[in-house]
Design a protein around this motif. Structure first.
Motif, PDB file in Angstrom:
ATOM      1  N   VAL A 113       1.879   6.165   8.406  1.00 10.66           N
ATOM      2  CA  VAL A 113       2.708   5.515   7.389  1.00 10.66           C
ATOM      3  C   VAL A 113       4.165   5.427   7.844  1.00 10.66           C
ATOM      4  CG1 VAL A 113       1.256   6.098   5.415  1.00 10.66           C
ATOM      5  CG2 VAL A 113       2.987   7.727   6.186  1.00 10.66           C
ATOM      6  N   HIS A 114       4.862   4.504   7.236  1.00  4.88           N
ATOM      7  CA  HIS A 114       6.305   4.256   7.439  1.00  4.88           C
ATOM      8  C   HIS A 114       6.795   4.588   8.861  1.00  4.88           C
ATOM      9  CE1 HIS A 114       6.605   8.519   6.681  1.00  4.88           C
ATOM     10  NE2 HIS A 114       6.581   8.433   5.376  1.00  4.88           N
ATOM     11  N   THR A 115       6.149   3.981   9.836  1.00  5.30           N
ATOM     12  CA  THR A 115       6.518   4.213  11.234  1.00  5.30           C
ATOM     13  C   THR A 115       7.875   3.573  11.520  1.00  5.30           C
ATOM     14  OG1 THR A 115       4.186   4.199  11.803  1.00  5.30           O
ATOM     15  CG2 THR A 115       5.757   3.885  13.617  1.00  5.30           C
ATOM     16  N   PHE A 118      -6.095  10.018   1.882  1.00  6.23           N
ATOM     17  CA  PHE A 118      -5.337  11.243   1.616  1.00  6.23           C
ATOM     18  C   PHE A 118      -4.141  11.324   2.558  1.00  6.23           C
ATOM     19  CE2 PHE A 118      -9.533  11.790   0.000  1.00  6.23           C
ATOM     20  CZ  PHE A 118      -9.374  12.527  -1.163  1.00  6.23           C
ATOM     21  N   LYS A 119      -3.087  11.965   2.059  1.00  9.15           N
ATOM     22  CA  LYS A 119      -1.864  12.009   2.864  1.00  9.15           C
ATOM     23  C   LYS A 119      -1.414  13.435   3.119  1.00  9.15           C
ATOM     24  CE  LYS A 119       2.917  10.205   3.006  1.00  9.15           C
ATOM     25  NZ  LYS A 119       3.932   9.401   2.290  1.00  9.15           N
ATOM     26  N   CYS A 120      -1.003  13.679   4.352  1.00  5.30           N
ATOM     27  CA  CYS A 120      -0.358  14.938   4.706  1.00  5.30           C
ATOM     28  C   CYS A 120       1.079  14.647   5.108  1.00  5.30           C
ATOM     29  CB  CYS A 120      -1.091  15.620   5.861  1.00  5.30           C
ATOM     30  SG  CYS A 120      -2.619  16.423   5.344  1.00  5.30           S
ATOM     31  N   THR A 155       6.400  -0.817   1.511  1.00  2.62           N
ATOM     32  CA  THR A 155       7.833  -0.666   1.222  1.00  2.62           C
ATOM     33  C   THR A 155       8.315   0.774   1.204  1.00  2.62           C
ATOM     34  OG1 THR A 155       7.299  -0.652  -1.116  1.00  2.62           O
ATOM     35  CG2 THR A 155       8.109  -2.732  -0.181  1.00  2.62           C
ATOM     36  N   ASP A 156       7.421   1.721   0.852  1.00  2.00           N
ATOM     37  CA  ASP A 156       7.877   3.085   0.551  1.00  2.00           C
ATOM     38  C   ASP A 156       8.867   3.048  -0.622  1.00  2.00           C
ATOM     39  OD1 ASP A 156       7.887   5.802   0.735  1.00  2.00           O
ATOM     40  OD2 ASP A 156       8.813   5.915   2.712  1.00  2.00           O
ATOM     41  N   HIS A 157       8.647   2.101  -1.525  1.00  2.06           N
ATOM     42  CA  HIS A 157       9.505   1.920  -2.708  1.00  2.06           C
ATOM     43  C   HIS A 157       9.503   3.197  -3.542  1.00  2.06           C
ATOM     44  CE1 HIS A 157      10.938  -0.728  -6.167  1.00  2.06           C
ATOM     45  NE2 HIS A 157      10.441   0.291  -6.847  1.00  2.06           N
ATOM     46  N   PRO A 181       0.799  -1.224   0.000  1.00  2.00           N
ATOM     47  CA  PRO A 181       0.000   0.000   0.000  1.00  2.00           C
ATOM     48  C   PRO A 181       0.829   1.271   0.000  1.00  2.00           C
ATOM     49  CG  PRO A 181       0.106  -0.892   2.214  1.00  2.00           C
ATOM     50  CD  PRO A 181       0.961  -1.786   1.355  1.00  2.00           C
ATOM     51  N   HIS A 182       2.142   1.144  -0.167  1.00  2.00           N
ATOM     52  CA  HIS A 182       2.967   2.355  -0.046  1.00  2.00           C
ATOM     53  C   HIS A 182       4.118   2.357  -1.043  1.00  2.00           C
ATOM     54  CE1 HIS A 182       4.758   5.506   2.914  1.00  2.00           C
ATOM     55  NE2 HIS A 182       5.054   5.794   1.662  1.00  2.00           N
ATOM     56  N   CYS A 183       3.931   3.052  -2.151  1.00  2.00           N
ATOM     57  CA  CYS A 183       5.052   3.265  -3.064  1.00  2.00           C
ATOM     58  C   CYS A 183       4.881   4.605  -3.761  1.00  2.00           C
ATOM     59  CB  CYS A 183       5.157   2.132  -4.082  1.00  2.00           C
ATOM     60  SG  CYS A 183       3.775   2.032  -5.219  1.00  2.00           S
ATOM     61  N   HIS A 184       5.959   5.037  -4.394  1.00  2.00           N
ATOM     62  CA  HIS A 184       5.974   6.317  -5.114  1.00  2.00           C
ATOM     63  C   HIS A 184       6.544   6.061  -6.497  1.00  2.00           C
ATOM     64  CE1 HIS A 184       5.310   8.393  -1.257  1.00  2.00           C
ATOM     65  NE2 HIS A 184       6.117   7.478  -0.763  1.00  2.00           N
ATOM     66  N   LEU A 185       5.725   6.169  -7.514  1.00  2.00           N
ATOM     67  CA  LEU A 185       6.186   5.928  -8.883  1.00  2.00           C
ATOM     68  C   LEU A 185       5.968   7.186  -9.714  1.00  2.00           C
ATOM     69  CD1 LEU A 185       4.762   2.302  -9.376  1.00  2.00           C
ATOM     70  CD2 LEU A 185       6.972   3.016  -8.447  1.00  2.00           C
TER      71      LEU A 185
END
Ligand SMILES: [Zn+2]
Length: 449
Positions: free
Chosen positions: A242-244, A147-149, A314-316, A61-65
């Motif tokens: 996220v990403h704790t 949504f993310k802050c 992953t925060d890939h 549930p966590h990546c940046h492309l």
């Protein structure tokens, strides 16, 4: 019964709530039967799992492309890498600096569906005040309810992330609290304290990875987690941390949950397997939030084992090759898709006795439940999409990174690897290769209700 499209038999089928020996039948992309081998129908393609583990595909549930490389290209290369790692759904945290998210969504959905070999969906970053006012329309027109802050980024950061204010978070929470299934995700770090400490430590001339971590210590993250939980409790909004990277994260979340607050903790594989003081790491292992020390890592593992960590991501993020020249201007972020499952099998299942069912909770069932994909994704059960990964628990292989981005596991020999991945019933990865015909088969899961 009519023939199925695909049958996988002779497997140790593991779900979030238990396991059985047998298999699965698939037709038109959906699971139509699970159970003993003898009960399964004939199929166009039959796979003998040889007793190996069959699990729901990983939902990352966590990546940046599309951050530094073109989005269309990342959706091919990175999601192919994901398929090889047993991932069947990737959710992207993406940001748009224009006033409206609607045209951006249309474009990202269309380009994604032209390229992706697996399914994908979106969380949207709140990057300006207009985005907060637009939330109801975004939900209606895109189906995105997550949504993310961002805290932890100074206003002039080179990535171009627009940091949130407490006002933004509060205003967004107030709206999202009224929408079933909606939630706010927060990058928790106290930017003001971190900025102050950064200037102090930078002045000493230090360039080691530990200096970066010490410039944004664990208490900065703990402080913001506490503040966000307070606001979530105040507004009634669901909160996803996220990403704790700190051991106090799952502890604080568990306390708040006991009071009835809907707060969940994600951690990443790198916080569970690496520390900032590992001798072989340098500034290229810069990540935001930073890798921490053994004590924080131990705290996160406690959360993995006792249930207070909710899910893994992953925060890939594939950045351009890191320069390794200056700690303070180096871009933060690493890539992890191909090894994320193997890292957990090796360090969790084999080394710490983590149960496979608990791993399926963390990797599949919980992300599906939190992000509106349940009961379609995240389980091996009749009616669910046939997104599965076949795992060889005993295979030992060495990490060799050939793709984009920075890998912090190069040369590690890990035990337990995915050997075959199905996406809606199609085998998209087997024999070490992603099926060429899979590109463009992935579908956007963020769609209007
Ligand atoms: Zn991220």
């Amino acid at each position: 019964m009519n023939n199925a499209d695909l049958v996988i038999r002779n497997a140790r089928v593991v779900r979030h709530d238990g396991e059985f020996h047998g298999g699965v039948a698939v037709k038109d992309g959906k699971i139509i039967m699970t159970g003993a081998d003898s009960a399964l129908p004939k199929a166009h393609r039959e796979i003998d799992a040889g007793g190996r583990v069959l699990m729901p595909g990983v939902i990352d549930p966590h990546c940046h492309l599309g951050v530094k490389f073109p989005y269309a290209e990342d959706m091919r290369t990175e999601l192919a890498a994901a398929a090889s790692g047993g991932i069947t759904t990737a959710l992207l945290y993406i940001r748009n600096l224009k006033p409206s998210y609607i045209p951006f969504y249309e474009e990202r959905k269309a380009v994604g569906e032209e390229n992706a070999p697996i399914d994908f969906g979106f969380h949207f970053g709140i990057q300006r005040e207009e985005h907060i006012a637009e939330i109801p329309e975004i939900i209606a027109k895109t189906g995105v309810r997550s949504f993310k802050c961002y805290f932890g980024y100074e206003p002039d950061n080179p990535i171009g992330i627009v940091p949130a204010t407490d006002g933004w978070v509060y205003a967004a929470m107030r709206i999202l609290a009224k929408v079933p299934g909606a939630l706010i995700n927060v990058h928790c770090e106290n930017t003001q304290i971190a900025s102050w400490l950064k200037n102090e430590i930078k002045a000493t001339g230090r360039q080691d990875l530990g200096a970066y971590t010490e410039s944004r210590p664990a208490f900065c993250e703990v402080e913001t987690i506490r503040r966000m939980i307070f606001l979530a409790e105040r507004t009634g909004c669901s909160l996803h941390l996220v990403h704790t990277s700190v051991g106090m994260g799952p502890v604080l979340a568990a306390e708040a949950q006991a009071r009835g607050v809907s707060v969940t903790v994600e951690t990443c594989q790198h916080y569970l397997t690496r520390t900032c003081y590992d001798k072989d790491l340098d500034m290229r292992a810069k990540i935001s939030p930073p890798l921490r020390d053994q004590e924080e890592q131990d705290g996160l593992w406690r959360g993995i084992m006792n249930g207070s960590v909710y899910s893994l991501g992953t925060d890939h993020v594939p950045f351009l090759p890191k320069k390794g020249e200056d700690l303070w201007t180096e871009f933060p972020g690493v890539v992890s898709f191909p090894w994320e499952l193997s890292l957990m099998l090796h360090f969790g299942v084999h080394q710490r006795g983590l149960s496979l069912s608990r791993l399926v909770q963390l990797n599949s069932a919980h992300p599906a439940q939190r992000f509106g994909l349940w009961p379609r994704k995240g389980n091996i059960e009749v009616g669910f999409d046939a997104d599965m990964v076949l795992v060889d628990l005993d295979e030992e292989r060495t990490v060799r990174h050939t793709g984009k981005g920075t890998c912090i596991y190069e040369g590690w020999k890990l035990k337990g690897w995915p050997v075959l991945t199905t996406s809606r019933g199609a085998v998209v990865y087997e024999n070490g290769a992603v099926d060429e015909s899979a590109y463009g088969r992935g579908r956007c899961l963020s769609v209007p209700a």
